[in-house]
Scaffold this active site. Structure first.
Site, PDB file in Angstrom:
ATOM      1  N   ASP A 128       0.837  -1.201   0.000  1.00 25.45           N
ATOM      2  CA  ASP A 128       0.000   0.000   0.000  1.00 25.45           C
ATOM      3  C   ASP A 128       0.872   1.251   0.000  1.00 25.45           C
ATOM      4  O   ASP A 128       1.949   1.254   0.598  1.00 25.45           O
ATOM      5  CB  ASP A 128      -0.913  -0.018   1.237  1.00 25.45           C
TER       6      ASP A 128
ATOM      7  N   HIS B 146       2.661   3.130  -9.055  1.00 20.57           N
ATOM      8  CA  HIS B 146       2.480   1.696  -9.336  1.00 20.57           C
ATOM      9  C   HIS B 146       3.691   1.150 -10.092  1.00 20.57           C
ATOM     10  O   HIS B 146       4.166   0.057  -9.815  1.00 20.57           O
ATOM     11  CB  HIS B 146       1.207   1.451 -10.149  1.00 20.57           C
TER      12      HIS B 146
ATOM     13  N   LEU C  95      11.673 -20.414  -3.393  1.00 22.09           N
ATOM     14  CA  LEU C  95      10.600 -19.565  -2.857  1.00 22.09           C
ATOM     15  C   LEU C  95       9.266 -19.829  -3.568  1.00 22.09           C
ATOM     16  O   LEU C  95       9.201 -19.883  -4.793  1.00 22.09           O
ATOM     17  CB  LEU C  95      10.996 -18.090  -3.039  1.00 22.09           C
TER      18      LEU C  95
END
Ligand code: IPE
Ligand code: MG
Length: 238
Positions: A2, A19, A113
């Site tokens: 955020d 973004h 991962l």
């Protein structure tokens, strides 16, 4: 993740510039987590509520998602990272769905991962879809379900419940993320805006996590006694 819009506005740039910068933060965080041997990293990229944003911003985010997949999947694969996307993909354009499915298939055999992108995801949506699938799996049963009967149908049933939840951007709420799985997760909130988050910030968050005592409903004395017993056992086996 955020704070992209605020990061950009503070620099007198359009929100979408935040973004774009946020993708760099994603790259840094993924690589730091992979280096550290984190088993599962799940990034909340787009919530089921984010469709309410202006159409241009939603379109930009979708294009950014397409481009990020086109450009990054090969590198994820080289680094033995397994990619999955969870959420209701039915609203995405076919090109994006293809990229997602291809990226998942390409990396399906990787053992490093486990990177999950939550896209058009909502915790309540997830619980409801799991609930429906649970009922379909047990057409005759009306009661007596166990938690595990539902949990195995959640979108992230392949992953353990998260140890640590990180929210950037100063807000202190869950915003419909992994509602079921966060029951005992340690919560970490930081004022850093997502575009300025990076590998060092992940280290700081993990340090904070390591200071905490996780009791899972028990007393501090019980937890410490169990830890001491385990140390003793390790000592005896050494
Ligand atoms: C998070 O940044 C990115 C997405 C939800 C896609 P925001 O866009 O929410 O940034 P702020 O909260 O407006 O600063
Ligand atoms: Mg926000």
């Amino acid at each position: 993740m955020d704070g992209n819009g605020r990061w950009a506005r503070r620099r007198f740039m359009p929100r979408v510039a935040g973004h774009r910068k946020g993708v760099e933060a994603v790259r840094a965080v993924v690589s730091r987590c992979a280096e550290r041997g984190v088993g599962y990293l799940t990034l909340f990229a787009f919530s089921s509520e984010n469709w309410r944003r202006p159409a241009e911003e939603v379109n930009f985010l979708m294009q950014l998602f397409v481009r990020a997949l086109e450009e990054e999947v090969a590198r994820l694969h080289e680094n033995n990272i397994r990619l999955r996307v969870v959420g209701d993909l039915s609203r995405f354009e076919p090109r994006l769905i293809d990229l997602i499915r291809n990226g998942e298939a390409l990396t399906a055999g990787n053992s490093g991962l486990n990177l999950t992108i939550a896209a058009n995801y909502g915790g309540r949506w997830d619980i409801m879809q799991a609930f429906e699938r649970m009922l379909q799996a047990h057409p005759e049963q009306r009661s007596g379900f166990a938690e595990a009967d539902l949990a195995q149908h959640l979108a992230m049933s392949y992953a353990p419940e998260p140890d640590l939840f990180i929210r950037t951007g100063g807000e202190q709420r869950i915003s419909n993320f992994l509602l079921w799985q966060l029951a005992y997760t340690e919560l970490y909130f930081t004022d850093s805006l997502w575009p300025e988050f990076n590998g060092a910030a992940i280290d700081t968050a993990i340090e904070s996590f390591q200071q905490r005592e996780r009791r899972f409903g028990r007393t501090s004395e019980q937890v410490q006694a169990a830890a001491a017993a385990e140390l003793g056992a390790v000592g005896r086996h050494a």
